[in-house]
Design a protein around this motif. Sequence first.
Motif, PDB file in Angstrom:
ATOM      1  N   TRP A   1      -6.522  -3.051 -16.919  1.00 36.45           N
ATOM      2  CA  TRP A   1      -5.518  -3.788 -16.158  1.00 36.45           C
ATOM      3  C   TRP A   1      -4.918  -2.805 -15.162  1.00 36.45           C
ATOM      4  CZ3 TRP A   1      -2.543  -8.566 -17.281  1.00 36.45           C
ATOM      5  CH2 TRP A   1      -1.338  -8.660 -16.570  1.00 36.45           C
ATOM      6  N   VAL A   2      -5.018  -3.093 -13.882  1.00 33.95           N
ATOM      7  CA  VAL A   2      -4.587  -2.177 -12.825  1.00 33.95           C
ATOM      8  C   VAL A   2      -3.408  -2.792 -12.079  1.00 33.95           C
ATOM      9  CG1 VAL A   2      -5.295  -0.924 -10.753  1.00 33.95           C
ATOM     10  CG2 VAL A   2      -6.973  -1.392 -12.560  1.00 33.95           C
ATOM     11  N   SER A   3      -2.309  -2.056 -11.973  1.00 32.28           N
ATOM     12  CA  SER A   3      -1.118  -2.534 -11.263  1.00 32.28           C
ATOM     13  C   SER A   3      -0.691  -1.522 -10.209  1.00 32.28           C
ATOM     14  CB  SER A   3       0.052  -2.745 -12.228  1.00 32.28           C
ATOM     15  OG  SER A   3      -0.225  -3.747 -13.177  1.00 32.28           O
ATOM     16  N   VAL A   4      -0.280  -2.018  -9.050  1.00 26.75           N
ATOM     17  CA  VAL A   4       0.320  -1.156  -8.031  1.00 26.75           C
ATOM     18  C   VAL A   4       1.775  -0.915  -8.443  1.00 26.75           C
ATOM     19  CG1 VAL A   4       0.955  -0.900  -5.610  1.00 26.75           C
ATOM     20  CG2 VAL A   4      -1.173  -2.083  -6.230  1.00 26.75           C
ATOM     21  N   VAL A   5       2.121   0.351  -8.696  1.00 29.86           N
ATOM     22  CA  VAL A   5       3.459   0.670  -9.170  1.00 29.86           C
ATOM     23  C   VAL A   5       4.309   1.381  -8.119  1.00 29.86           C
ATOM     24  CG1 VAL A   5       2.669   0.770 -11.559  1.00 29.86           C
ATOM     25  CG2 VAL A   5       2.757   2.873 -10.212  1.00 29.86           C
ATOM     26  N   ARG A   6       3.668   1.879  -7.045  1.00 27.91           N
ATOM     27  CA  ARG A   6       4.426   2.510  -5.961  1.00 27.91           C
ATOM     28  C   ARG A   6       3.647   2.317  -4.659  1.00 27.91           C
ATOM     29  NH1 ARG A   6       8.247   6.534  -6.866  1.00 27.91           N
ATOM     30  NH2 ARG A   6       7.205   7.106  -8.832  1.00 27.91           N
ATOM     31  N   HIS A   7       4.368   1.930  -3.583  1.00 28.68           N
ATOM     32  CA  HIS A   7       3.708   1.688  -2.303  1.00 28.68           C
ATOM     33  C   HIS A   7       4.768   1.646  -1.204  1.00 28.68           C
ATOM     34  CE1 HIS A   7       1.181  -0.188   0.796  1.00 28.68           C
ATOM     35  NE2 HIS A   7       0.128   0.108   0.038  1.00 28.68           N
ATOM     36  N   PRO A   8       4.464   2.134  -0.008  1.00 28.08           N
ATOM     37  CA  PRO A   8       5.451   2.057   1.089  1.00 28.08           C
ATOM     38  C   PRO A   8       5.863   0.629   1.423  1.00 28.08           C
ATOM     39  CG  PRO A   8       3.612   3.493   1.689  1.00 28.08           C
ATOM     40  CD  PRO A   8       3.238   2.830   0.411  1.00 28.08           C
ATOM     41  N   ASP A   9       4.964  -0.313   1.220  1.00 29.88           N
ATOM     42  CA  ASP A   9       5.269  -1.719   1.484  1.00 29.88           C
ATOM     43  C   ASP A   9       5.637  -2.393   0.170  1.00 29.88           C
ATOM     44  OD1 ASP A   9       5.352  -4.403   2.067  1.00 29.88           O
ATOM     45  OD2 ASP A   9       3.437  -4.458   3.127  1.00 29.88           O
ATOM     46  N   PRO A  10       6.896  -2.808  -0.011  1.00 23.60           N
ATOM     47  CA  PRO A  10       7.322  -3.411  -1.280  1.00 23.60           C
ATOM     48  C   PRO A  10       6.505  -4.628  -1.683  1.00 23.60           C
ATOM     49  CG  PRO A  10       9.214  -2.927   0.129  1.00 23.60           C
ATOM     50  CD  PRO A  10       7.994  -2.724   0.966  1.00 23.60           C
ATOM     51  N   ASP A  11       5.890  -5.305  -0.714  1.00 21.30           N
ATOM     52  CA  ASP A  11       5.099  -6.487  -1.047  1.00 21.30           C
ATOM     53  C   ASP A  11       3.879  -6.154  -1.905  1.00 21.30           C
ATOM     54  OD1 ASP A  11       6.828  -8.148   0.279  1.00 21.30           O
ATOM     55  OD2 ASP A  11       5.628  -8.269   2.118  1.00 21.30           O
ATOM     56  N   TRP A  12       3.453  -4.894  -1.881  1.00 23.40           N
ATOM     57  CA  TRP A  12       2.293  -4.500  -2.684  1.00 23.40           C
ATOM     58  C   TRP A  12       2.646  -4.284  -4.153  1.00 23.40           C
ATOM     59  CZ3 TRP A  12      -2.891  -2.667  -1.408  1.00 23.40           C
ATOM     60  CH2 TRP A  12      -3.272  -2.957  -0.089  1.00 23.40           C
TER      61      TRP A  12
ATOM     62  N   SER B   1      -6.922  -9.351  -7.024  1.00 17.71           N
ATOM     63  CA  SER B   1      -7.065  -8.601  -5.777  1.00 17.71           C
ATOM     64  C   SER B   1      -5.772  -7.874  -5.460  1.00 17.71           C
ATOM     65  CB  SER B   1      -7.418  -9.548  -4.631  1.00 17.71           C
ATOM     66  OG  SER B   1      -7.440  -8.859  -3.399  1.00 17.71           O
ATOM     67  N   LEU B   2      -5.925  -6.732  -4.791  1.00 15.45           N
ATOM     68  CA  LEU B   2      -4.763  -6.004  -4.288  1.00 15.45           C
ATOM     69  C   LEU B   2      -4.356  -6.502  -2.904  1.00 15.45           C
ATOM     70  CD1 LEU B   2      -5.695  -2.361  -5.364  1.00 15.45           C
ATOM     71  CD2 LEU B   2      -4.409  -4.096  -6.622  1.00 15.45           C
ATOM     72  N   GLY B   3      -5.110  -7.436  -2.368  1.00 16.81           N
ATOM     73  CA  GLY B   3      -4.745  -8.042  -1.088  1.00 16.81           C
ATOM     74  C   GLY B   3      -5.550  -7.562   0.089  1.00 16.81           C
ATOM     75  N   GLU B   4      -6.323  -6.483  -0.090  1.00 17.13           N
ATOM     76  CA  GLU B   4      -7.163  -5.940   0.972  1.00 17.13           C
ATOM     77  C   GLU B   4      -8.542  -5.642   0.390  1.00 17.13           C
ATOM     78  OE1 GLU B   4      -6.539  -5.580   4.089  1.00 17.13           O
ATOM     79  OE2 GLU B   4      -4.356  -5.851   4.218  1.00 17.13           O
ATOM     80  N   ARG B   5      -9.600  -6.136   1.062  1.00 22.70           N
ATOM     81  CA  ARG B   5     -10.944  -5.955   0.530  1.00 22.70           C
ATOM     82  C   ARG B   5     -11.308  -4.481   0.406  1.00 22.70           C
ATOM     83  NH1 ARG B   5     -15.979  -9.297   2.836  1.00 22.70           N
ATOM     84  NH2 ARG B   5     -14.919  -8.782   4.785  1.00 22.70           N
ATOM     85  N   PHE B   6     -10.930  -3.664   1.390  1.00 21.67           N
ATOM     86  CA  PHE B   6     -11.251  -2.243   1.330  1.00 21.67           C
ATOM     87  C   PHE B   6     -10.578  -1.596   0.117  1.00 21.67           C
ATOM     88  CE2 PHE B   6     -10.324   2.216   2.278  1.00 21.67           C
ATOM     89  CZ  PHE B   6     -11.587   2.687   2.604  1.00 21.67           C
TER      90      PHE B   6
END
Length: 375
Positions: free
Chosen positions: A125-136, A151-156
Amino acid sequence: MFEVLSRAVEPLRRGEPVVLATVTRAQGSSPRDPGASMLVLADGTVVGSVSGGCVEGAVYEIGRQVMDDGVPVLEEFGYSDADAFAVGLTCGGVLTVFIQRIDAEQADLVSRIVEDIDAGRPVSWVSVVRHPDPDWLGRRVVVRPESHEGSLGERFADHAVVSDVRGVLATGDSRLMHFGDGGERMGNEMEIFVSTFQPPARMLIFGAVDFAAALAEQSSILGFHVTVCDAREVFATPERFPAADEVVVQWPHRYVAQEAEAGRIDRRTAVCVLTHDAKFDVPVLRAVFDLPDEIRPFYIGVMGSRTTHDDRVRRLTEAGATGDQVDLMTSPIGLDLRGRTPQETAVSIAAEIVARRWGGTGLPLDEVTGPIHAR
């Protein structure tokens, strides 16, 4: 994480969100490892633990806030000499916890993960826990050896993260990983936490003796999947080994060959040979010694006195074992606790296995310096 997810399925099916708090970083003497999780249900019920009691109250309060507004929170708890109890982590160290809401729309996803766990299939299970864009923050993807969903929202970003997480999945680790804000491998702007489930490591106990029953109980406490194997049907019965996950009537060396061929022995496996009978010991030890390095068990313990050990080494050498192979076994088995009963001996063996697994010294903690917990 995975020990609490099963409790999330029913409320999610009812349309109720849940909050999942997961340890993403543990430093110093903090009590829980990365991946430890606590679930907060809509009715206020708490399942699991992130710190063994130190900061659960604070995490619960943050969790109620996240339940209401859905905004993930990454919170760090540490020790302050000036006001330790106010901070919460009274044992020292630093604990970082990611707190996220899981909505009812994720019920099928969580249910499939629970099915993987019940079937013993690896999953991360993979979660984005820190990112410059809060929406991530809180975006998630579930990774399996041959597939992924979410998805993380971006194919790349999906491609880079899923590819790299598969390597983590193969090792069974739970860890933080860093990427650029769009998934670039050389960046650090995005921090993801990978919580990985792997089937329990195996404990193979050869010899249906009283010591095996006690060791099966200790090994089960340590989280091993325990197999007791003996060629003697009259002794190898489930009734004699209630703590074992399975009791197998088979010549031990044949069982090792069978399990290795089926891919059910690996570097996480521990082997304990308790028969101290040459007609069993020598063939099974040769079978274990001859396994390829990449799947040979990390621990090969063999019971017997020093006299028995010397005789066993002679017999193994005569049977073709090399000096390097003989050195792979730990014999006499266990740490020097001077125990006498099967239960005390099992504690000695279990303690040695824990020390071997994590690089411990086996000495009393007040005689050594440095971190208490392995990282």
